[in-house]
Every structure is written in C-alpha cells, then in structure tokens.
Design an enzyme around this catalytic site. Structure first.
Site, PDB file in Angstrom:
ATOM      1  CD1 TRP A  22      -1.758  -2.268   2.151  1.00 27.97           C
ATOM      2  CD2 TRP A  22      -3.026  -2.200   0.890  1.00 27.97           C
ATOM      3  NE1 TRP A  22      -2.175  -3.338   1.567  1.00 27.97           N
ATOM      4  CE2 TRP A  22      -3.580  -3.330   1.041  1.00 27.97           C
ATOM      5  CE3 TRP A  22      -4.020  -0.809   0.052  1.00 27.97           C
ATOM      6  CZ2 TRP A  22      -4.401  -3.915   0.685  1.00 27.97           C
ATOM      7  CZ3 TRP A  22      -5.030  -1.485  -1.032  1.00 27.97           C
ATOM      8  CH2 TRP A  22      -5.511  -2.786  -0.312  1.00 27.97           C
ATOM      9  CB  SER A  23       3.701   1.805  -2.620  1.00 22.70           C
ATOM     10  OG  SER A  23       3.584   0.103  -2.286  1.00 22.70           O
ATOM     11  CB  CYS A  24       0.478   6.560   0.014  1.00 28.51           C
ATOM     12  SG  CYS A  24      -0.760   5.655  -0.219  1.00 28.51           S
ATOM     13  CB  THR A  25       5.235   8.352  -2.053  1.00 29.75           C
ATOM     14  OG1 THR A  25       6.226   6.697  -1.364  1.00 29.75           O
ATOM     15  CG2 THR A  25       6.583   9.072  -1.369  1.00 29.75           C
ATOM     16  NE  ARG A 253       6.609   3.154  -1.407  1.00 31.41           N
ATOM     17  CZ  ARG A 253       6.284   3.750  -0.496  1.00 31.41           C
ATOM     18  NH1 ARG A 253       5.609   4.518  -0.483  1.00 31.41           N
ATOM     19  NH2 ARG A 253       5.456   2.284   0.366  1.00 31.41           N
TER      20      ARG A 253
END
Length: 361
Positions: A22-25, A253
């Site tokens: 769930w790779s939000c940045t 990230r």
C-alpha cells in the site's frame, strides 16, 4: 532442475511471502518566494472509487461508530476540496480554504485505534473520517496539535473497505509546518515533521532514524580517484546517489523522497513548484505487475491509482489518475463556499493522444 524451473519456483515463493505494501508517498517543496506545495501518490491493490468533493462551510457531519451508530457531530468551519472513497461525502485527502492540507496513509501492523466507551463515543469517528474533521475545523498545524484531544479515532470499518483500514496521517499548512499523526496503542502520537516526508510502516520516528544510514548520498557526482597510478572515474552522471534504494518498500521510498525533495532546485513560485512536484512523484509511480501479493489464489497487483498535489497558497487541488495522466485542477475559490450542498467532480478519464502528424512540416 532446469534454470527456468528454478526461476519460476523462486517467483512463486516471492509471491507467497510478499504482502501488499500500500505504497503511498508524500512530500513537500518550498519555492523561492516562500510558498509551499505538497503532494502524494495513491497506491492500492484495489480500486478506491475516488471521487472529487467540494465541501462548503456550515455543512453538518457526523462520525461513525463501529456498530454503525453516530459518533461526533460537527459542522464545517472551513470549505474543503479533495478526494473521497467509495461514495462517501468525506475527504481522505485534500486541503481547505486556509491552505491546511492533509492525507491518510496506510499504516499496517502498527495502527491501533482508541476504544469506544459510553463516555467518549460522542467524539468518535472512523479512520476515513478523521481527515475530513481536521480540514473542516482548523486553519494551521498548530491548531490541529492543540485540538487532537477533542476526537477519538474508532476501529470502524467504513463503507467499501471491508475491514478497518490502518492509517496514519500527515498535515501541512501554508507556513510549511508539518506533522505526522499516528494511532499507537489507542492514543494519537504526534511527530513534528521538519522534512515533510511520509510513507507507510514502520513508525515515523523509525523512518527518520533510518535516514542516518544514507547520509553519504549526494546529488553531486563522485570525483575520480587514482590508485597505484590507475585513474578510476564514474561511467556517467549520478554516481553520488549510488546506493540509493530503488525498491517500493516504505523505508526505501522514504529515503528516495527525502533525497529528491532536498536535492530539488527551488522553483520561483508555487505554480512552478506544483509541476516540479509532479515530476518528483513520477519516481514513485508503480507500473501494474511490479508489486504483487497473494490473497489465497488471487494475485493482487498494486499500482498508482492517482497522484495529487496541493497548492496551499491559493487552495488549489491538482490530480492525475492511472487512466488519465492529464493534470487537472480544482480551485476552491471558484465556488460558493457558503453553498448548502457538497459538489462532486469525477476523477475518471482517459489520457488523450494528440495526433500531430498533419502539423509536421
């Protein structure tokens, strides 16, 4: 066993052991005129049915308890523009008329929400309603910090999510102040965020500590060296960032976002910084198939659903989506902020392909 069979077996093992990141940045940039913009990528393994919302002042909301009963009741003090999920009339990412911006970020294995009791249920809301409450009530990061005791994030499963989503949250204001809010053991823990970066798990303080492992990185290319009369030099530009982690895990990230934000040449103003931030966020775009997980026999492909940028100086919300890479913008000041209804706008679309063949001389 043949080499190809070994590769297939290793790939299957990788899929079985991996879990969705769930790779939000999220990150922030400062322009030369002192203005700030912030933005984030939105990655999930499922579609969130993102819908744009313009919320007016004086609009009534209520929080949702785990049993579906109403929790906190409040009215919007400030108008808000942003994105909601699964048809809800509350934003999980956006900014208000005063330039306060905020967003929810996945925080698996660490988020533990508060316990609802008869004495605190009147101030409770769901994890997806928290950002809406913040943006409709406060004008600055300092105000948010001073008023967090007025609310309880309850373990409520919102409509469409299927379970209780584990979130932590980032908040920015027009002065460039930023905080990260994390629900740890039922309490909201607040971290000042001087670098304006956020990803996912583990906790924010761990991510800051991990930065120390990469203090050798630099946007300046490495100088040549001579060893025993042999001159060694870089093959091309970029050697100063050799060792920069390139995978999509949250710690990697976080490092990349911190490096790119710090190394960015400041834009002249907020409008230019918006475009610069979209370019930086390109570095976190996940192509379909690069990040996968297994749910039983079902393969879940995580990918970048949307990218959003907020101009805190003029209350403008910019976005592009997986299917439409055109940057679109909604300016909050273009609306009647005292309207009695929420306005909706579609975030769907398809990137137009422009045929310039006839224009070629």
């Amino acid at each position: 066993m043949k080499i190809t069979q070994i590769k297939v077996h290793l790939w299957v093992i990788f899929l079985c052991l991996s879990s969705s990141t769930w790779s939000c940045t999220g990150l922030q940039l400062k322009a030369n005129d002192g203005s700030f913009v912030n933005g984030r990528s939105v990655e999930f393994g499922i579609k969130l049915d993102l819908t744009g919302l313009v919320i007016p002042r004086h609009y009534a909301f209520q929080g949702t308890l785990p049993d579906g009963q109403p929790g906190i009741h409040y009215q919007s003090k400030y108008a808000v523009v942003g994105a909601g999920t699964f048809g809800a009339d509350t934003v999980v990412d956006g900014l208000n008329e005063k330039g306060l911006a905020a967003g929810a970020f996945y925080f698996p294995d660490y988020a533990v929400y508060g316990k609802v009791t008869p004495t605190n249920k009147s101030k409770a809301l769901s994890p997806t309603e928290f950002i809406n409450w913040l943006l409709t009530q406060f004008a600055s990061v300092d105000e948010v910090k001073q008023n967090l005791q007025a609310v309880l994030i309850a373990p409520t499963a919102p409509k469409g999510w299927g379970n209780v989503p584990p979130f932590h949250y980032i908040v920015y204001d027009t002065q460039g102040k930023s905080i990260v809010i994390e629900p740890i053991n039922g309490q909201l823990k607040v971290y000042d965020n001087p670098i304006g970066i956020v990803t996912n798990s583990p906790t924010f303080d761990w991510q800051l500590t991990n930065l120390s492992n990469y203090i050798n990185l630099s946007p300046l290319s490495a100088a040549s060296v001579t060893i025993d009369g042999v001159k060694l030099q870089q093959f091309g530009q970029g050697s100063g960032l050799h060792g920069l982690p390139g995978d999509f895990t949250p710690p990697s990230r976080f490092i990349r976002a911190a490096i790119f934000a710090t190394a960015a040449v400041p834009s002249d103003n907020a409008q230019q910084a918006v475009l610069q931030l979209f370019h930086i966020l390109n570095q976190f775009d996940i192509p379909v198939g690069s990040v996968r997980s297994l749910n039983g026999s079902e393969v879940i492909n995580e990918f970048t659903l949307a990218t959003t940028v907020k101009n805190t100086q003029n209350a403008s919300y910019y976005f592009r989506t997986f299917a439409d890479q055109t940057i679109r913008m909604v300016n909050l000041n273009a609306f009647d902020l005292n309207s009695n209804q929420i306005k909706h706008f579609s975030m769907d679309g398809v990137t137009p392909v422009v045929d310039i063949s006839k224009a070629v001389s």
